[in-house]
Write an enzyme that holds these catalytic residues in place. Structure first.
Site, PDB file in Angstrom:
ATOM      1  N   HIS A  43      50.913  18.133 -11.607  1.00 38.08           N
ATOM      2  CA  HIS A  43      49.806  18.929 -11.087  1.00 38.08           C
ATOM      3  C   HIS A  43      48.970  18.057 -10.154  1.00 38.08           C
ATOM      4  O   HIS A  43      47.977  17.458 -10.562  1.00 38.08           O
ATOM      5  CB  HIS A  43      48.945  19.454 -12.237  1.00 38.08           C
ATOM      6  CG  HIS A  43      47.901  20.449 -11.825  1.00 38.08           C
ATOM      7  ND1 HIS A  43      47.438  21.422 -12.684  1.00 38.08           N
ATOM      8  CD2 HIS A  43      47.214  20.616 -10.666  1.00 38.08           C
ATOM      9  CE1 HIS A  43      46.513  22.144 -12.059  1.00 38.08           C
ATOM     10  NE2 HIS A  43      46.360  21.663 -10.839  1.00 38.08           N
ATOM     11  N   GLU A  70      52.358  22.470 -10.482  1.00 42.02           N
ATOM     12  CA  GLU A  70      51.179  23.297 -10.675  1.00 42.02           C
ATOM     13  C   GLU A  70      50.133  22.959  -9.613  1.00 42.02           C
ATOM     14  O   GLU A  70      50.053  21.821  -9.160  1.00 42.02           O
ATOM     15  CB  GLU A  70      50.560  23.038 -12.055  1.00 42.02           C
ATOM     16  CG  GLU A  70      51.459  23.328 -13.226  1.00 42.02           C
ATOM     17  CD  GLU A  70      50.791  23.004 -14.541  1.00 42.02           C
ATOM     18  OE1 GLU A  70      51.297  23.487 -15.570  1.00 42.02           O
ATOM     19  OE2 GLU A  70      49.786  22.266 -14.551  1.00 42.02           O
ATOM     20  N   HIS A 190      48.516  24.725 -22.271  1.00 42.50           N
ATOM     21  CA  HIS A 190      47.159  24.195 -22.372  1.00 42.50           C
ATOM     22  C   HIS A 190      46.767  24.051 -23.846  1.00 42.50           C
ATOM     23  O   HIS A 190      46.585  25.027 -24.552  1.00 42.50           O
ATOM     24  CB  HIS A 190      46.117  25.050 -21.656  1.00 42.50           C
ATOM     25  CG  HIS A 190      44.893  24.245 -21.284  1.00 42.50           C
ATOM     26  ND1 HIS A 190      44.769  23.570 -20.082  1.00 42.50           N
ATOM     27  CD2 HIS A 190      43.773  23.964 -21.967  1.00 42.50           C
ATOM     28  CE1 HIS A 190      43.616  22.930 -20.041  1.00 42.50           C
ATOM     29  NE2 HIS A 190      42.989  23.152 -21.191  1.00 42.50           N
TER      30      HIS A 190
END
EC number: 2.6.99.2
Length: 239
Positions: A43, A70, A190
C-alpha cells in the site's frame, strides 16, 4: 481455502526508520510466498513512509503468486498500477495524511468516480476491489461500480469481537451475502488476527481472500515469519 495475502508495509516501515536496506523488503516478498502466503499486498502512500513506489516496481518481477496493490486512486497511483500491472488493485478512500485505512468508500456519492477509475483499470486487465463498510446500501451501489470484488473493512468486527463475537460478525455476514447475491467476490481486511480470524472465516465461508499485515508481522516477531504464516493459513482452511 481462503487465500492469505500478506501486507509487507510494516517491514518497509521498519527499514525506513533507520535508512539502508534492513530489513530487506524484496527478500520479505520472496519469503512470504516461499512460506505459503497466496499473495503479497503493498500500500504505497503519497509520503512513501513505508512502501515506496520504487519498491513496487522492484517487487513486481519476483511475484510468483499474486500482487495486490492498495491505494487511493490519485493520478500518480493510477500511473503506477498501469505500469506495474498487478493482479489486483484495491481502491481505498484514504486521505493523504491517514495513518491507516479507517473507513470504506461512499459508493453512493462516489459512484461515477469509481466507475471511471474501475473502467480504466479493466482496460489494462487488472482485477479491481473496493474497500467498503458493511452497509447494505453501500454494497448495493458497489455492484454498480462494475468492480470485481469488495474488501470488507473489518476494524469494527475486530474491535467488538472480544465482547460479543456474534454481534460483531452479524453485519459482515449480511453485507457479504448481499455482495455474493449481486455477483461480487468478497475479500476482507483490517485488524484480523490469530484470535478473530477463524470465526470470521467460518461465518463467511465464501470469502475469497484476506489481506493481513500489522498483526501478522507483529506476531512474526515472536513466532518467526514462516511459523506465523502457517498459523494464519491453518485458520483459513475450509471445513
Amino acid at each position: 481455502m481462503t487465500k492469505l495475502s500478506v501486507n509487507i508495509n510494516k517491514i518497509a516501515t521498519l527499514r525506513n526508520s533507520r535508512g539502508g536496506n534492513i530489513p530487506d523488503v524484496l527478500k520479505a516478498a520472496i519469503d512470504v510466498q516461499k512460506f505459503g502466503a497466496d499473495g503479497v499486498t503493498v500500500h504505497p502512500r503519497p509520503d512513501e513512509r513505508h512502501i515506496r513506489y520504487k519498491d513496487v516496481h522492484e517487487i513486481r518481477p519476483i511475484i510468483q503468486t499474486e500482487l495486490n496493490i492498495e491505494g487511493y486512486p490519485s493520478p500518480k497511483f493510477i500511473d503506477l498500477v498501469k505500469t506495474v500491472r498487478p493482479h489486483q488493485v484495491t481502491l481505498v478512500p484514504d486521505p493523504p495524511d491517514a495513518i491507516t485505512s479507517n473507513s470504506g468508500w461512499d459508493t453512493i456519492n462516489n459512484l461515477s468516480f469509481l466507475q471511471d477509475i474501475i473502467g480504466e483499470l479493466k482496460e489494462y486487465g487488472i482485477r479491481t476491489s473496493i474497500f467498503v463498510d458493511p452497509n447494505p446500501d453501500i454494497i448495493i451501489n458497489a455492484a454498480k461500480t462494475n468492480t470485481d470484488r469488495i474488501e470488507l473493512y473489518t476494524e469494527p468486527y475486530a474491535a467488538l469481537y472480544p465482547k460479543d463475537r456474534e454481534k460483531a460478525i452479524a453485519p459482515f455476514v449480511e453485507a457479504a451475502t448481499i455482495a455474493r447475491d449481486m455477483g461480487l467476490k468478497i475479500n476482507a481486511g483490517h485488524d484480523l488476527n490469530l484470535q478473530n480470524l477463524k470465526f470470521f472465516n467460518e461465518r463467511i465461508p465464501f470469502i475469497k481472500e484476506v489481506s493481513i499485515g500489522h498483526a501478522l508481522i507483529s506476531d512474526a516477531l515472536y513466532f518467526g515469519l514462516e511459523v506465523t504464516i502457517n498459523k494464519y493459513k491453518q485458520l483459513l482452511i475450509k471445513d
